[in-house]
Design an enzyme around this catalytic site. Sequence first.
Site, PDB file in Angstrom:
ATOM      1  N   SER A  25       0.840  -1.195   0.000  1.00  0.00           N
ATOM      2  CA  SER A  25       0.000   0.000   0.000  1.00  0.00           C
ATOM      3  C   SER A  25       0.877   1.248   0.000  1.00  0.00           C
ATOM      4  O   SER A  25       2.107   1.172   0.076  1.00  0.00           O
ATOM      5  CB  SER A  25      -0.890  -0.001   1.243  1.00  0.00           C
ATOM      6  OG  SER A  25      -0.082   0.084   2.414  1.00  0.00           O
ATOM      7  N   MET A  26       0.232   2.399  -0.076  1.00  0.00           N
ATOM      8  CA  MET A  26       0.965   3.647   0.111  1.00  0.00           C
ATOM      9  C   MET A  26       1.508   3.695   1.541  1.00  0.00           C
ATOM     10  O   MET A  26       0.938   3.085   2.445  1.00  0.00           O
ATOM     11  CB  MET A  26       0.052   4.837  -0.171  1.00  0.00           C
ATOM     12  CG  MET A  26      -0.385   4.908  -1.626  1.00  0.00           C
ATOM     13  SD  MET A  26      -1.547   6.230  -1.941  1.00  0.00           S
ATOM     14  CE  MET A  26      -0.470   7.651  -1.787  1.00  0.00           C
ATOM     15  N   PHE A  27       2.594   4.365   1.740  1.00  0.00           N
ATOM     16  CA  PHE A  27       3.244   4.548   3.051  1.00  0.00           C
ATOM     17  C   PHE A  27       3.815   3.243   3.601  1.00  0.00           C
ATOM     18  O   PHE A  27       4.077   3.137   4.799  1.00  0.00           O
ATOM     19  CB  PHE A  27       2.266   5.144   4.081  1.00  0.00           C
ATOM     20  CG  PHE A  27       1.497   6.337   3.579  1.00  0.00           C
ATOM     21  CD1 PHE A  27       2.137   7.560   3.422  1.00  0.00           C
ATOM     22  CD2 PHE A  27       0.167   6.235   3.245  1.00  0.00           C
ATOM     23  CE1 PHE A  27       1.440   8.658   2.960  1.00  0.00           C
ATOM     24  CE2 PHE A  27      -0.544   7.328   2.778  1.00  0.00           C
ATOM     25  CZ  PHE A  27       0.095   8.546   2.633  1.00  0.00           C
ATOM     26  N   GLU A  97       7.172   3.113  -9.072  1.00  0.00           N
ATOM     27  CA  GLU A  97       5.800   3.514  -9.430  1.00  0.00           C
ATOM     28  C   GLU A  97       5.253   2.688 -10.596  1.00  0.00           C
ATOM     29  O   GLU A  97       4.715   3.219 -11.577  1.00  0.00           O
ATOM     30  CB  GLU A  97       5.766   5.011  -9.763  1.00  0.00           C
ATOM     31  CG  GLU A  97       6.304   5.904  -8.663  1.00  0.00           C
ATOM     32  CD  GLU A  97       5.370   6.087  -7.480  1.00  0.00           C
ATOM     33  OE1 GLU A  97       4.327   5.386  -7.419  1.00  0.00           O
ATOM     34  OE2 GLU A  97       5.684   6.925  -6.610  1.00  0.00           O
ATOM     35  N   CYS A 153      -1.670   0.871  10.290  1.00  0.00           N
ATOM     36  CA  CYS A 153      -3.019   1.436  10.261  1.00  0.00           C
ATOM     37  C   CYS A 153      -3.108   2.640  11.204  1.00  0.00           C
ATOM     38  O   CYS A 153      -2.771   2.529  12.387  1.00  0.00           O
ATOM     39  CB  CYS A 153      -4.040   0.379  10.652  1.00  0.00           C
ATOM     40  SG  CYS A 153      -5.731   1.007  10.717  1.00  0.00           S
ATOM     41  N   CYS A 156      -5.863   1.714  14.161  1.00  0.00           N
ATOM     42  CA  CYS A 156      -5.712   0.701  15.207  1.00  0.00           C
ATOM     43  C   CYS A 156      -4.289   0.189  15.381  1.00  0.00           C
ATOM     44  O   CYS A 156      -4.023  -0.574  16.307  1.00  0.00           O
ATOM     45  CB  CYS A 156      -6.662  -0.469  14.940  1.00  0.00           C
ATOM     46  SG  CYS A 156      -6.126  -1.535  13.590  1.00  0.00           S
ATOM     47  N   CYS A 185      -5.825  -0.877   7.872  1.00  0.00           N
ATOM     48  CA  CYS A 185      -5.826  -2.340   7.843  1.00  0.00           C
ATOM     49  C   CYS A 185      -7.132  -2.827   7.204  1.00  0.00           C
ATOM     50  O   CYS A 185      -8.021  -2.040   6.872  1.00  0.00           O
ATOM     51  CB  CYS A 185      -5.678  -2.908   9.243  1.00  0.00           C
ATOM     52  SG  CYS A 185      -7.165  -2.704  10.244  1.00  0.00           S
TER      53      CYS A 185
HETATM   54 ZN   LIG Z   1      -6.954  -0.848  11.558  1.00  0.00          ZN
END
Ligand SMILES: [Zn+2]
Length: 208
Positions: A25-27, A97, A153, A156, A185
Amino acid sequence: MTEPHIYPRDESGRRVGWIEVVCGSMFSGKTEELIRRLRRAKIARQRVEIFKPALDNRYTGDAVVSHDENAIPSQVVHAVEQILLLSSEADVVGIDEAQFFGLEILPVCDQLAREGKRVIIAGLDQDYLGNPFEPVPQLMAIAEHVTKLHAVCVRCGAPANHSQRIVTSGDRVLVGEKDAYEPRCRQCFEPEPSVEPEKKEKTERVEA
Ligand SMILES: [Zn+2]
């Protein structure tokens, strides 16, 4: 780690090529991981070429820049064929990318690997709706090595597999809009939290 540490050679002493995919994912640190691998190859005096698509014009035109500003020089390409032309002397080819290239990046990576080069390609594996984002899933299938990275995330603290869009847009990619996303998440991910009706129609056309 799934990154290979052995550099096999064939009977004539020529290096055997392969493809490594760094996705997530990003980051999630994909560019940082790409840079780490390329730097190590450079230290070993391997000839390294790094490419990124012209579409990604967030930063300087001649550097892959990770989010900690850990930059290494790269070449911006407007068509995948340029990668073949510009990497003829390279031992290692890095591509960042990947999601901004079309499926035509697949035969390019295959040809580079067949020529004996180590190909390391990084990109998003899902779009903001959580759908597989070509060409990265296809690259994962043809690669020898796949590394899937995760962010954390923001809700959480669990490993984040998704790029949550937090602005309203039906466009599949928002180039250079890091502020428009946050890592989430699976449990906290909301694919379309606030997309307006007319935007939603546009999204469905994009996805069709
Ligand atoms: Zn989460």
